[in-house]
Scaffold this active site. Structure first.
Site, PDB file in Angstrom:
ATOM      1  N   CYS A  79       0.844  -1.196   0.000  1.00  0.00           N
ATOM      2  CA  CYS A  79       0.000   0.000   0.000  1.00  0.00           C
ATOM      3  C   CYS A  79       0.876   1.242   0.000  1.00  0.00           C
ATOM      4  O   CYS A  79       1.789   1.374   0.815  1.00  0.00           O
ATOM      5  CB  CYS A  79      -0.895  -0.012   1.240  1.00  0.00           C
ATOM      6  SG  CYS A  79      -1.908   1.474   1.416  1.00  0.00           S
ATOM      7  N   CYS A  82       0.385   3.295   3.524  1.00  0.00           N
ATOM      8  CA  CYS A  82       0.939   2.892   4.823  1.00  0.00           C
ATOM      9  C   CYS A  82       2.012   1.814   4.741  1.00  0.00           C
ATOM     10  O   CYS A  82       2.494   1.350   5.773  1.00  0.00           O
ATOM     11  CB  CYS A  82      -0.181   2.421   5.744  1.00  0.00           C
ATOM     12  SG  CYS A  82      -0.940   0.859   5.236  1.00  0.00           S
ATOM     13  N   CYS A 127      -7.185  -1.153   1.829  1.00  0.00           N
ATOM     14  CA  CYS A 127      -6.125  -1.564   2.742  1.00  0.00           C
ATOM     15  C   CYS A 127      -6.704  -1.692   4.146  1.00  0.00           C
ATOM     16  O   CYS A 127      -7.386  -0.783   4.621  1.00  0.00           O
ATOM     17  CB  CYS A 127      -5.005  -0.522   2.721  1.00  0.00           C
ATOM     18  SG  CYS A 127      -3.703  -0.823   3.941  1.00  0.00           S
ATOM     19  N   CYS A 130      -4.865   1.271   6.594  1.00  0.00           N
ATOM     20  CA  CYS A 130      -5.124   2.716   6.468  1.00  0.00           C
ATOM     21  C   CYS A 130      -6.452   3.032   5.788  1.00  0.00           C
ATOM     22  O   CYS A 130      -6.851   4.188   5.732  1.00  0.00           O
ATOM     23  CB  CYS A 130      -3.974   3.408   5.740  1.00  0.00           C
ATOM     24  SG  CYS A 130      -3.885   3.068   3.959  1.00  0.00           S
ATOM     25  N   CYS A 150      -8.546  -6.461  -9.019  1.00  0.00           N
ATOM     26  CA  CYS A 150      -8.161  -5.475 -10.030  1.00  0.00           C
ATOM     27  C   CYS A 150      -7.771  -4.188  -9.302  1.00  0.00           C
ATOM     28  O   CYS A 150      -8.636  -3.456  -8.819  1.00  0.00           O
ATOM     29  CB  CYS A 150      -9.345  -5.264 -10.968  1.00  0.00           C
ATOM     30  SG  CYS A 150      -8.961  -4.301 -12.418  1.00  0.00           S
TER      31      CYS A 150
END
Length: 163
Positions: A79, A82, A127, A130, A150
Site C-alpha cells: 500500500c 501505509c 487496505c 489505512c 483489479c
C-alpha cells in the site's frame, strides 16, 4: 389517469434526483476504524495528486497507465499509503484489463465492502491498515480462487525480492 405532461415531469424529477444525490448506496455499517490515520492535508502531502485521489477519494487511474501493470519481477506489492504488504508477485497475472491484477491477497492485508457507485453492484477492496481504496474484486479470475483483484497501480508500491 396520468397524462403525458405529468409522466414527463415525474421522469424528469427522478433523473434530477439521481444527478443531485448520486447512485451510491447508503453505507450498511458504521465507518471502519483504521490503525493508520492522517488529516486530509497530511494524506495529500504524503501521496501526491494521483495516489491521493485514488486512495482517499476512490478514484480510478486510467487503464494501462501504471508501470506496475507491466511489473513481472519477483517481489511484493504494498500500500502506498501505509506500506502494508498486500500482494505477492506469485499471485499476479495479466488480466488484459490494464490494471495490475492478482488472484489472492496476502493474509490480513485487505478488507472489502459493498460498492454501489456508478449504479453498479461491486466489491471494493481497501487496505485493512489505512483504509486506502485499492480497487475492486471480481469473480472472473483464474484458478485456484477464481477471483480477480483489479488494483490501481498508483495506490501501490513494488519492492523486488522473494515473492
Amino acid at each position: 389517469m396520468t397524462n403525458r405532461r405529468e409522466f414527463l415531469s415525474l421522469a424528469s424529477a427522478g433523473t434530477a434526483s439521481i444527478v443531485l444525490f448520486g447512485c451510491r448506496a447508503a453505507p450498511a455499517q458504521p465507518p471502519e476504524k483504521f490503525e493508520v490515520t492522517m488529516t486530509d492535508a497530511e494524506w495529500r502531502k504524503k501521496l501526491g495528486p494521483a495516489a491521493y485521489e485514488v486512495l482517499r477519494h476512490e478514484d480510478t487511474e486510467r487503464p494501462f497507465s501504471s508501470p506496475l501493470n507491466d511489473e513481472h519481477r519477483a517481489g511484493t506489492f504494498s500500500c502506498k499509503g501505509c506500506a502494508l504488504a498486500l500482494y505477492s508477485s506469485a499471485t499476479k497475472f495479466d488480466s488484459g484489463t490494464g490494471w495490475p491484477s492478482f488472484w489472492k491477497p496476502l493474509p490480513n492485508a485487505i478488507r472489502t465492502r459493498a460498492d454501489g457507485s456508478l449504479g453498479m453492484s461491486r466489491t471494493e477492496v481497501h487496505c485493512r491498515r489505512c483504509g486506502g481504496h485499492l480497487g475492486h474484486v471480481f469473480n472472473d479470475g483464474p484458478k485456484p480462487t477464481g477471483l480477480r483483484y483489479c488494483m490501481n497501480g498508483v495506490a501501490m508500491t513494488f519492492a523486488p525480492g522473494k515473492a
